[in-house]
Design a protein around this motif. Structure first.
Motif, PDB file in Angstrom:
ATOM      1  N   ILE A  93       0.834  -1.198   0.000  1.00 27.59           N
ATOM      2  CA  ILE A  93       0.000   0.000   0.000  1.00 27.59           C
ATOM      3  C   ILE A  93       0.868   1.247   0.000  1.00 27.59           C
ATOM      4  CG2 ILE A  93      -1.698   1.327   1.311  1.00 27.59           C
ATOM      5  CD1 ILE A  93      -2.813  -1.319   2.352  1.00 27.59           C
ATOM      6  N   GLN A  94       1.848   1.267   0.912  1.00 28.57           N
ATOM      7  CA  GLN A  94       2.736   2.427   0.989  1.00 28.57           C
ATOM      8  C   GLN A  94       3.504   2.615  -0.314  1.00 28.57           C
ATOM      9  OE1 GLN A  94       4.634   0.706   4.325  1.00 28.57           O
ATOM     10  NE2 GLN A  94       3.578   1.963   5.842  1.00 28.57           N
ATOM     11  N   LEU A 154       4.754   6.276  -0.677  1.00 27.09           N
ATOM     12  CA  LEU A 154       5.153   6.643   0.679  1.00 27.09           C
ATOM     13  C   LEU A 154       6.427   5.909   1.076  1.00 27.09           C
ATOM     14  CD1 LEU A 154       1.636   6.367   2.383  1.00 27.09           C
ATOM     15  CD2 LEU A 154       2.753   8.451   1.545  1.00 27.09           C
ATOM     16  N   ALA A 155       7.134   6.467   2.060  1.00 26.05           N
ATOM     17  CA  ALA A 155       8.328   5.811   2.584  1.00 26.05           C
ATOM     18  C   ALA A 155       7.933   4.550   3.343  1.00 26.05           C
ATOM     19  CB  ALA A 155       9.077   6.768   3.516  1.00 26.05           C
ATOM     20  N   PRO A 156       8.752   3.508   3.268  1.00 21.32           N
ATOM     21  CA  PRO A 156       8.451   2.287   4.028  1.00 21.32           C
ATOM     22  C   PRO A 156       8.274   2.601   5.515  1.00 21.32           C
ATOM     23  CG  PRO A 156      10.260   1.911   2.504  1.00 21.32           C
ATOM     24  CD  PRO A 156       9.989   3.384   2.478  1.00 21.32           C
ATOM     25  N   GLY A 157       7.282   1.978   6.117  1.00 19.17           N
ATOM     26  CA  GLY A 157       7.033   2.189   7.531  1.00 19.17           C
ATOM     27  C   GLY A 157       6.159   3.381   7.848  1.00 19.17           C
ATOM     28  N   THR A 158       5.717   4.129   6.819  1.00 19.71           N
ATOM     29  CA  THR A 158       4.823   5.267   7.067  1.00 19.71           C
ATOM     30  C   THR A 158       3.506   4.759   7.668  1.00 19.71           C
ATOM     31  OG1 THR A 158       5.749   6.502   5.202  1.00 19.71           O
ATOM     32  CG2 THR A 158       3.599   7.220   6.051  1.00 19.71           C
ATOM     33  N   PRO A 159       3.139   5.256   8.846  1.00 14.73           N
ATOM     34  CA  PRO A 159       1.883   4.777   9.452  1.00 14.73           C
ATOM     35  C   PRO A 159       0.678   5.406   8.766  1.00 14.73           C
ATOM     36  CG  PRO A 159       2.808   6.487  10.814  1.00 14.73           C
ATOM     37  CD  PRO A 159       3.811   6.245   9.710  1.00 14.73           C
ATOM     38  N   PRO A 160      -0.472   4.752   8.831  1.00 13.56           N
ATOM     39  CA  PRO A 160      -1.683   5.385   8.308  1.00 13.56           C
ATOM     40  C   PRO A 160      -2.057   6.613   9.125  1.00 13.56           C
ATOM     41  CG  PRO A 160      -2.224   3.310   9.415  1.00 13.56           C
ATOM     42  CD  PRO A 160      -0.737   3.409   9.380  1.00 13.56           C
ATOM     43  N   ILE A 161      -2.681   7.582   8.473  1.00 14.68           N
ATOM     44  CA  ILE A 161      -3.208   8.727   9.212  1.00 14.68           C
ATOM     45  C   ILE A 161      -4.281   8.263  10.185  1.00 14.68           C
ATOM     46  CG2 ILE A 161      -4.701  10.766   8.962  1.00 14.68           C
ATOM     47  CD1 ILE A 161      -3.045  11.671   6.670  1.00 14.68           C
ATOM     48  N   LEU A 162      -5.116   7.336   9.739  1.00 15.58           N
ATOM     49  CA  LEU A 162      -6.178   6.784  10.584  1.00 15.58           C
ATOM     50  C   LEU A 162      -6.190   5.272  10.448  1.00 15.58           C
ATOM     51  CD1 LEU A 162      -8.831   7.185  12.320  1.00 15.58           C
ATOM     52  CD2 LEU A 162     -10.053   7.064  10.136  1.00 15.58           C
ATOM     53  N   ALA A 163      -6.248   4.590  11.604  1.00 14.99           N
ATOM     54  CA  ALA A 163      -6.405   3.136  11.609  1.00 14.99           C
ATOM     55  C   ALA A 163      -7.496   2.783  12.609  1.00 14.99           C
ATOM     56  CB  ALA A 163      -5.099   2.443  11.975  1.00 14.99           C
ATOM     57  N   VAL A 167      -6.387   4.311   6.520  1.00 13.89           N
ATOM     58  CA  VAL A 167      -6.361   5.380   5.524  1.00 13.89           C
ATOM     59  C   VAL A 167      -4.992   6.040   5.600  1.00 13.89           C
ATOM     60  CG1 VAL A 167      -7.445   7.489   4.698  1.00 13.89           C
ATOM     61  CG2 VAL A 167      -8.838   5.761   5.843  1.00 13.89           C
ATOM     62  N   TYR A 168      -4.283   6.038   4.468  1.00 11.53           N
ATOM     63  CA  TYR A 168      -2.890   6.489   4.445  1.00 11.53           C
ATOM     64  C   TYR A 168      -2.754   7.911   3.896  1.00 11.53           C
ATOM     65  CZ  TYR A 168      -1.014   1.906   5.610  1.00 11.53           C
ATOM     66  OH  TYR A 168      -0.688   0.744   6.276  1.00 11.53           O
ATOM     67  N   PRO A 169      -1.630   8.576   4.227  1.00 11.12           N
ATOM     68  CA  PRO A 169      -1.354   9.886   3.616  1.00 11.12           C
ATOM     69  C   PRO A 169      -1.333   9.748   2.083  1.00 11.12           C
ATOM     70  CG  PRO A 169       0.201   9.436   5.402  1.00 11.12           C
ATOM     71  CD  PRO A 169      -0.565   8.170   5.176  1.00 11.12           C
ATOM     72  N   VAL A 228      -4.594   7.337  15.482  1.00 11.55           N
ATOM     73  CA  VAL A 228      -4.323   8.475  14.607  1.00 11.55           C
ATOM     74  C   VAL A 228      -2.818   8.694  14.550  1.00 11.55           C
ATOM     75  CG1 VAL A 228      -4.732  10.923  14.166  1.00 11.55           C
ATOM     76  CG2 VAL A 228      -6.536   9.522  15.178  1.00 11.55           C
ATOM     77  N   GLU A 229      -2.245   8.521  13.357  1.00 11.83           N
ATOM     78  CA  GLU A 229      -0.792   8.670  13.148  1.00 11.83           C
ATOM     79  C   GLU A 229       0.003   7.880  14.177  1.00 11.83           C
ATOM     80  OE1 GLU A 229       0.112  12.660  10.876  1.00 11.83           O
ATOM     81  OE2 GLU A 229      -0.728  13.117  12.841  1.00 11.83           O
ATOM     82  N   GLY A 230      -0.417   6.629  14.396  1.00  5.61           N
ATOM     83  CA  GLY A 230       0.308   5.715  15.259  1.00  5.61           C
ATOM     84  C   GLY A 230      -0.014   5.810  16.739  1.00  5.61           C
ATOM     85  N   GLU A 231      -0.900   6.746  17.114  1.00  5.65           N
ATOM     86  CA  GLU A 231      -1.213   6.939  18.542  1.00  5.65           C
ATOM     87  C   GLU A 231      -2.684   6.603  18.792  1.00  5.65           C
ATOM     88  OE1 GLU A 231      -1.427  10.534  21.900  1.00  5.65           O
ATOM     89  OE2 GLU A 231      -0.500  10.899  19.931  1.00  5.65           O
ATOM     90  N   ALA A 232      -2.948   5.724  19.753  1.00  2.59           N
ATOM     91  CA  ALA A 232      -4.322   5.355  20.104  1.00  2.59           C
ATOM     92  C   ALA A 232      -5.027   6.557  20.712  1.00  2.59           C
ATOM     93  CB  ALA A 232      -4.315   4.187  21.084  1.00  2.59           C
ATOM     94  N   ARG A 233      -6.236   6.823  20.248  1.00  2.00           N
ATOM     95  CA  ARG A 233      -6.996   7.968  20.734  1.00  2.00           C
ATOM     96  C   ARG A 233      -8.402   7.519  21.134  1.00  2.00           C
ATOM     97  NH1 ARG A 233      -4.338  12.802  19.196  1.00  2.00           N
ATOM     98  NH2 ARG A 233      -5.873  13.710  20.612  1.00  2.00           N
ATOM     99  N   ASP A 234      -8.957   8.238  22.103  1.00  2.00           N
ATOM    100  CA  ASP A 234     -10.336   7.996  22.537  1.00  2.00           C
ATOM    101  C   ASP A 234     -11.001   9.367  22.640  1.00  2.00           C
ATOM    102  OD1 ASP A 234     -12.686   7.019  23.493  1.00  2.00           O
ATOM    103  OD2 ASP A 234     -11.947   6.503  25.495  1.00  2.00           O
TER     104      ASP A 234
END
Length: 524
Positions: free
Chosen positions: A8-9, A14-23, A44-46, A80-86
């Motif tokens: 996908i990246q 995208l650069a290898p290892g780029t995290p999705p903006i939203l997961a 959903v990726y950049p 969001v960008e690798g960080e869990a959010r609530d």
């Protein structure tokens, strides 16, 4: 250890290892007796425009309400960008760079564009002049590639211009993920193309878009990947280039869709007398003139399409055609007889059905039962009423008959009509009105908010009516729909008819120009 490029990246550049903006991982949401979402995964990726599809009630809105902090999920993770959010509120989502533009705009119509952009924005200084507000808005407009008029009052803008203001409001808050709900539903073809250019520029800067739409042709044009929901669960995520409109429709509804076509038929004889005629009809209201010198003829057994961006007099046209409004000038004749002032009840009794623009508030009594709403056009007729006595059993039987014909699953006919989904409300109203439309059916935006399967069913209804000799007025924002099913198309702009064209051989670009206010010089 060397990073191995993710396909996908790699395909998105995208650069290898780029995290999705939203997961989303295993996101679930339940309401009493209803699975809204269950174990949904989504990435959903950049640089990506990611389409989200599904039937009415598939769980798209619930899922996006979780992403934007309106609902709390019952299980799962939002990353969001690798960080869990609530998220506890939409404000939290906006601060995390997630913004959503809803189908119905949230602008203050009496304010200027600059005032709307800065309203409720923490970066807006507490004391600021109009000139500085407008200068800041111009700078944002230039930076983000969305042309707006900072000093213009929102009420004076076209729908496409208002949408640009909504998107600019979201992007001004540094949104990295833009969620668009049915973004082209009220745009002309030219405005839709301009929107797509802006979206591609937005994701080229490393941002992402979630694109929710029922228009499969636009999904095929604009998106990189597509995720399909059905019954609250994810069915598939595919690269768009590997899909077709037919395969997407099949994934959405779980079965093969045989798309209804209007079918070939001999043209109506030119001397066929009209069943309904409007001659120089005008209508004024507190807002001024809303219809101006409308003249048209409607013939039995034809589908007359009415094109135009919503809000250009289409609703008022349906009102005068069905007797809900009395023209301030002009004449309406039905089968050669003057019916200009006879009223809505008399028009219905003469065989005119009406699927209104606002199905819940105008087409139904939302607090009454589904049974009452299904039969309200036939209360005074047998078998519901005999010798002045009303039959609840007869009403129940008729309601079940109408619901079955409309393909509406009703768990309890005694529950309020407002508890039905929007798509089921639309189908129920359509079938109810078709029962009385033995002469004319006026249908305003009948497919708005419906999935591809429901739209297909609705259009099949109209073709069946047409073939029975009933005249159908089809008002729609979907040019493709009008081109596929109408015999002729009239285009409205600011309460006037810009021109009338025969559908066969019609120029879509010309229709688009008329939707924007260019009058057709030669009448068809």
């Amino acid at each position: 250890m060397t990073d191995i490029p993710d396909p996908i990246q790699q395909r998105l550049g995208l650069a290898p290892g780029t995290p999705p903006i939203l997961a989303l991982k295993g996101v679930s949401k339940y309401f009493p007796g209803v699975i809204a979402n269950e174990a949904v995964d989504l990435e959903v990726y950049p640089g990506e425009i990611h389409a989200l599809l599904g039937e009415n009630g598939a769980g798209k809105s619930t899922l996006m309400n979780i992403v934007t902090g309106i609902y709390k999920m019952d299980a799962g993770e939002v990353i969001v960008e690798g960080e869990a959010r609530d998220f506890g509120s939409p404000t939290d989502a906006i601060e995390a760079g997630i913004g959503m533009v809803h189908q119905h705009f949230k602008l203050v119509r009496a304010f200027t564009v600059a005032e709307n952009i800065h309203l409720g924005w923490p970066d807006t200084p507490k004391r600021i002049s109009r000139r500085v507000l407008e200068a800041r808005t111009s700078a944002l407009s230039d930076t983000l590639g969305l042309a707006v008029q900072p000093e213009a009052v929102v009420a004076d803008l076209s729908t496409g211009e208002q949408q640009r203001v909504e998107i600019l409001r979201v992007l001004a808050r540094d949104a990295k993920l833009l969620i668009l709900d049915e973004p082209t539903a009220v745009l002309t073809p030219e405005e839709a193309r301009e929107l797509f250019v802006a979206l591609r520029a937005f994701v080229a800067r490393g941002n992402a878009v979630i694109f929710i739409s029922h228009k499969l042709d636009e999904v095929m044009e604009i998106s990189n990947r597509v995720t399909v929901l059905r019954g609250g669960r994810k069915v598939a995520t595919e690269w768009t280039e590997r899909c077709s409109e037919k395969s997407l429709a099949q994934m959405m509804v779980g079965r093969e869709i045989v798309l209804t076509e209007a079918g070939q038929r001999a043209p109506l004889p030119k001397d066929t007398p009209p069943c309904l005629s409007l001659a120089n009809v005008s209508l004024t209201s507190d807002q001024g003139t809303v219809l101006k010198d409308i003249s048209l003829d409607l013939r039995p057994g034809e589908i007359l399409g009415i094109a135009g961006v919503a809000g250009n007099g289409q609703r008022e046209l349906t009102y005068v055609m069905t007797g809900l409004a009395t023209p301030s000038a002009g004449t309406i004749t039905l089968d050669g007889k003057d019916v200009t002032r006879i009223g809505a009840r008399a028009m219905a009794e003469k065989g005119i059905g009406h699927i209104p623009e606002d199905r819940l508030q105008s087409g139904m009594a939302p607090t009454l039962s589904i049974t009452d709403n299904a039969v309200l056009r036939e209360y005074g007729q047998p078998p519901l009423t005999r010798k002045g006595w009303f039959s609840p059993r007869g009403a129940g039987n008729l309601a079940r008959e109408i619901a079955k014909a409309a393909e509406v699953m009703v768990p309890d006919f005694a529950m309020p009509a407002r508890n039905l989904s929007g798509g089921n409300q639309q189908r129920l109203v359509a079938r109810r009105e078709m029962r009385i439309a033995d002469k004319i059916l006026i249908a305003a935006y009948p497919s708005r908010g419906l999935d591809v399967g429901a739209i297909n069913t609705m259009m099949r209804y109209f073709v069946e009516l047409r073939d029975q000799g009933v005249a159908v007025v089809l008002i729609s924002e979907e040019l493709e729909e009008l081109m596929n099913f109408s015999d002729r198309i009239a285009v409205m702009f600011h309460g006037e008819i810009m021109g009338m064209v025969a559908t066969e051989g019609a120029d879509v670009e010309e229709i688009g120009l008329m939707m924007g206010g260019k009058r057709r010089e030669v009448a068809a």
